[in-house]
Design an enzyme around this catalytic site. Structure first.
Site, PDB file in Angstrom:
ATOM      1  N   SER A 173       0.832  -1.207   0.000  1.00  0.00           N
ATOM      2  CA  SER A 173       0.000   0.000   0.000  1.00  0.00           C
ATOM      3  C   SER A 173       0.862   1.251   0.000  1.00  0.00           C
ATOM      4  O   SER A 173       1.972   1.258   0.549  1.00  0.00           O
ATOM      5  CB  SER A 173      -0.896   0.012   1.250  1.00  0.00           C
ATOM      6  OG  SER A 173      -1.509   1.257   1.439  1.00  0.00           O
TER       7      SER A 173
ATOM      8  N   TYR B 124      -2.216  -0.168   9.989  1.00  0.00           N
ATOM      9  CA  TYR B 124      -2.411  -0.756   8.664  1.00  0.00           C
ATOM     10  C   TYR B 124      -1.128  -0.650   7.842  1.00  0.00           C
ATOM     11  O   TYR B 124      -0.670  -1.628   7.247  1.00  0.00           O
ATOM     12  CB  TYR B 124      -3.561  -0.050   7.955  1.00  0.00           C
ATOM     13  CG  TYR B 124      -3.716  -0.439   6.503  1.00  0.00           C
ATOM     14  CD1 TYR B 124      -4.152  -1.718   6.150  1.00  0.00           C
ATOM     15  CD2 TYR B 124      -3.434   0.468   5.477  1.00  0.00           C
ATOM     16  CE1 TYR B 124      -4.288  -2.090   4.817  1.00  0.00           C
ATOM     17  CE2 TYR B 124      -3.574   0.107   4.151  1.00  0.00           C
ATOM     18  CZ  TYR B 124      -3.992  -1.168   3.824  1.00  0.00           C
ATOM     19  OH  TYR B 124      -4.126  -1.535   2.505  1.00  0.00           O
TER      20      TYR B 124
END
Length: 329
Positions: free
Chosen positions: A127, A152
């Site tokens: 990501s 995350y």
């Protein structure tokens, strides 16, 4: 070629599976159908995929060791695209253990399955969040990513490190893809475009964080899929990454064009033919003010860079949303 897609009922997993099936590939999808967002949307995606003869599906939680080990013992794959994960920066503030289970434990299980089968290529989702506190734009794969600002992001950086160790120790070809704000038809309801569209059509205000002073590298899902398909067929040779002799690489997958959040909203307003009510809010914990991808390495590696501009991508999303939910713009 038989490809395993984890998270096949998810946004990108569904789009990738659709493309591979249309090309005549065999796809095995797994997903645990977590209720993080509307399960009916995931079921609708699966219904589309099940119309293809080349698609098989199993409801498996990658964090369940016994289930995933049994699965890998029964089935064989030439390539794996690992997209299953607990997504969302803000959700990680409230449910951190969900990220540990899915993104760390689950990823380790997939790595073990790939190692045991000696697959030709493991492609996994990282990501743009890993760039964290970086302020230099555009973000390059060579930038330091040691300062994540959300759990995350930290789990995605951990995935990259763990995959490299498997590539180095076991010769498992691995490519990590740092996705930048993917959007488009069949998208996730927790992401900005979906939430904004829903709110505007309902006549409700939309939350605009950091008073709209945000820049994002919005990347259309078809561009992402094109990049992934090309990457699957191009496993990294040993030593491609500087400072490593492993068959391993990291690639940014982004549009490469900065878009201000307020301009993004204005584009959506034009497509819907309605004005948005803006609720200006401060910056959220774990969020960043700007993202922008340097995609030159992606272009050198697979000869592709994303091409869909935001005005076209948003229009396609609105067309899908109106048709799928049977609402009037």
């Amino acid at each position: 070629m038989t490809v395993l897609i984890t998270g096949a009922a998810g946004f990108i997993g569904f789009a990738l599976a659709s493309r591979l099936l249309q090309q005549g590939e065999s796809v095995y999808g797994i997903d645990n159908l977590t209720p993080y967002y509307d399960v009916a949307l995931k079921e609708a995606r699966l219904a589309v995929l099940r119309a293809h003869q080349g698609f098989r599906f199993a409801p498996i939680d990658i964090a369940d060791r016994a289930s995933i080990e049994g699965f890998f013992a029964r089935e064989r794959f030439e390539a794996i695209v690992h997209l299953a994960a607990q997504a969302g920066v803000r959700h990680s503030l409230d449910q951190p253990l969900a990220y540990i289970d899915a993104n760390l434990v689950g990823f380790a299980h997939v790595l073990e399955g790939a190692r045991a089968q000696r697959v030709r290529h493991l492609v996994f989702a990282s990501s743009s969040s890993v760039y964290g506190a970086n302020r230099k734009l555009p973000f390059s794969e060579d930038d330091n990513v040691d300062h994540p600002v959300s759990l995350y992001a930290a789990t995605k950086k951990a995935n990259e490190l763990t995959a490299h160790s498997y590539a180095h120790l076991f010769g498992l070809p691995c490519t990590g893809l740092r996705f930048f704000t993917v959007y488009g038809p069949w998208g996730r309801p927790d992401m900005a475009l979906f939430k904004f569209t829903n709110a505007i059509l309902a006549g409700k205000p939309i939350p605009v964080f950091n008073a709209g002073r945000m820049v994002r590298d919005f990347t259309y899902v078809d561009d992402v899929v094109e990049a992934v398909v090309r990457v699957i067929g191009a496993p990294p040779p040993p030593g491609e990454e500087r400072g490593s002799d492993a068959p391993y690489r990291i690639l940014n997958v982004g549009n490469g064009r900065p878009v201000e959040l307020l301009d993004y909203i204005a584009t959506l307003e034009r497509c819907l033919g309605r004005k948005a009510q803006l609720q200006m809010l401060p910056m959220q914990p774990g969020d960043v003010a700007a993202t922008l991808a340097d995609v030159s390495r992606l272009e050198r590696t697979v000869g592709y860079r994303p091409v869909i501009r935001v005005d076209e991508g948003v229009r396609r999303f609105v067309d899908w949303y109106v048709a799928h939910y049977e609402v009037a713009p």
